[in-house]
Design a protein around this motif. Sequence first.
Motif, PDB file in Angstrom:
ATOM      1  N   ARG A  77       0.813  -1.158   0.016  1.00  0.00           N
ATOM      2  CA  ARG A  77       0.045   0.147  -0.078  1.00  0.00           C
ATOM      3  C   ARG A  77       0.784   1.205   0.009  1.00  0.00           C
ATOM      4  O   ARG A  77       0.672   2.083  -0.739  1.00  0.00           O
ATOM      5  N   ARG A  81       1.173   4.291  -2.931  1.00  0.00           N
ATOM      6  CA  ARG A  81       1.056   5.598  -2.676  1.00  0.00           C
ATOM      7  C   ARG A  81       2.376   6.667  -3.125  1.00  0.00           C
ATOM      8  O   ARG A  81       2.115   7.380  -3.555  1.00  0.00           O
ATOM      9  N   ARG A  85       2.596   9.361  -6.228  1.00  0.00           N
ATOM     10  CA  ARG A  85       3.441  10.812  -6.219  1.00  0.00           C
ATOM     11  C   ARG A  85       4.406  10.964  -7.323  1.00  0.00           C
ATOM     12  O   ARG A  85       4.701  11.902  -7.868  1.00  0.00           O
ATOM     13  N   HIS A 117      -0.632   9.927   5.211  1.00  0.00           N
ATOM     14  CA  HIS A 117       0.256   9.027   4.266  1.00  0.00           C
ATOM     15  C   HIS A 117       0.006  10.377   2.954  1.00  0.00           C
ATOM     16  O   HIS A 117       0.676  10.340   2.071  1.00  0.00           O
ATOM     17  N   TRP A 118      -0.809  11.150   3.075  1.00  0.00           N
ATOM     18  CA  TRP A 118      -1.019  12.414   2.132  1.00  0.00           C
ATOM     19  C   TRP A 118      -0.958  13.705   2.883  1.00  0.00           C
ATOM     20  O   TRP A 118      -1.903  14.559   2.628  1.00  0.00           O
ATOM     21  N   TRP A 282      -4.885  10.041  -4.384  1.00  0.00           N
ATOM     22  CA  TRP A 282      -5.217  10.320  -3.263  1.00  0.00           C
ATOM     23  C   TRP A 282      -6.766  10.009  -2.862  1.00  0.00           C
ATOM     24  O   TRP A 282      -6.997   9.493  -1.679  1.00  0.00           O
ATOM     25  N   ASP A 285      -7.289   6.240  -2.623  1.00  0.00           N
ATOM     26  CA  ASP A 285      -6.675   5.844  -1.252  1.00  0.00           C
ATOM     27  C   ASP A 285      -7.800   6.407  -0.235  1.00  0.00           C
ATOM     28  O   ASP A 285      -7.608   5.479   0.959  1.00  0.00           O
TER      29      ASP A 285
END
Length: 304
Positions: A77, A81, A85, A117-118, A282, A285
Amino acid sequence: MLELRHLRTLIALRDAGSLVEAAERVHLTQSALSHQIKDLEERLGSQLFVRKSRPVEFTRAGQRLLALAEQVLPLVRMAERDLARLIGHAPGRLHMAIECHSCFQWLMPTIDNFRDHWPEVEIDIPGGHHFEPLPALAREQLDLVITADPQALPGVYYEPLFRYQGLLAVARQHPLADRAFIAPQDLAGETLITYPVEHSRLDVFTQFLDPAGVRPRELRTAELTIMMMQLVASGRGVCALPNWALTEYLERDYVKAVALGEKGMWSTLFAAIREDSRDQPWMEDFLNTARETSFAVLEGIRPA
């Protein structure tokens, strides 16, 4: 020999506690899931869990694969991510509205997890807005709306998160407390306590009372769930809430809960987003995180 789907299946089986519920979580039939597990066991030459055990009892081989899944799946995971990016997507914005008074129990952990995470995504839950959330979403004033009442709007997509059961909370000594379920007519002589929202947004009206042409004797509103529970516990009314919102009060034996209708009253909670944001990594996610967090912190919900 091992695939990611196998690891995800074992995690689902552990969390769900049964083959039936695990199959729902990974979007397979029970037969297909059983075949997948049997095929894996034949490849490994070892049984992974004890059949007909509930909750599921894993063998030593199953426990070893669970430990592997707990290590590998978060890394996969995270890599997904990072790759998103690296592709170079512009930082996103996630302004949301919640048409669900009791949703914060799972939404806040979801947002905390997602923010870790973001961090570049701007997150906000605007307060005090004087507009309808779903039309505002279509106008790009919002980016996501949590709702159980989807409306057909151009450019708006509804992602199902989970299904939940609406239950009627009553005082422990209430005459309805020991019923297996209640009929709409049983509420004709009751004071029904609701959140201060339109009846068209309350499942107890749209799915239960309105189709039967029944109206409660009296209506009363309360802003907070705990206020509603205090009123119910003291015998001053009854209220219909999602099963997860009642869990802590039932565990403390503060109130009792009764099913609405013989088959129960089930609804689906959706995340409404715009079609043009569905492919944003995003956003994808966030939706995955919302589902995972919901099943981790809520009881009695089902996959949508």
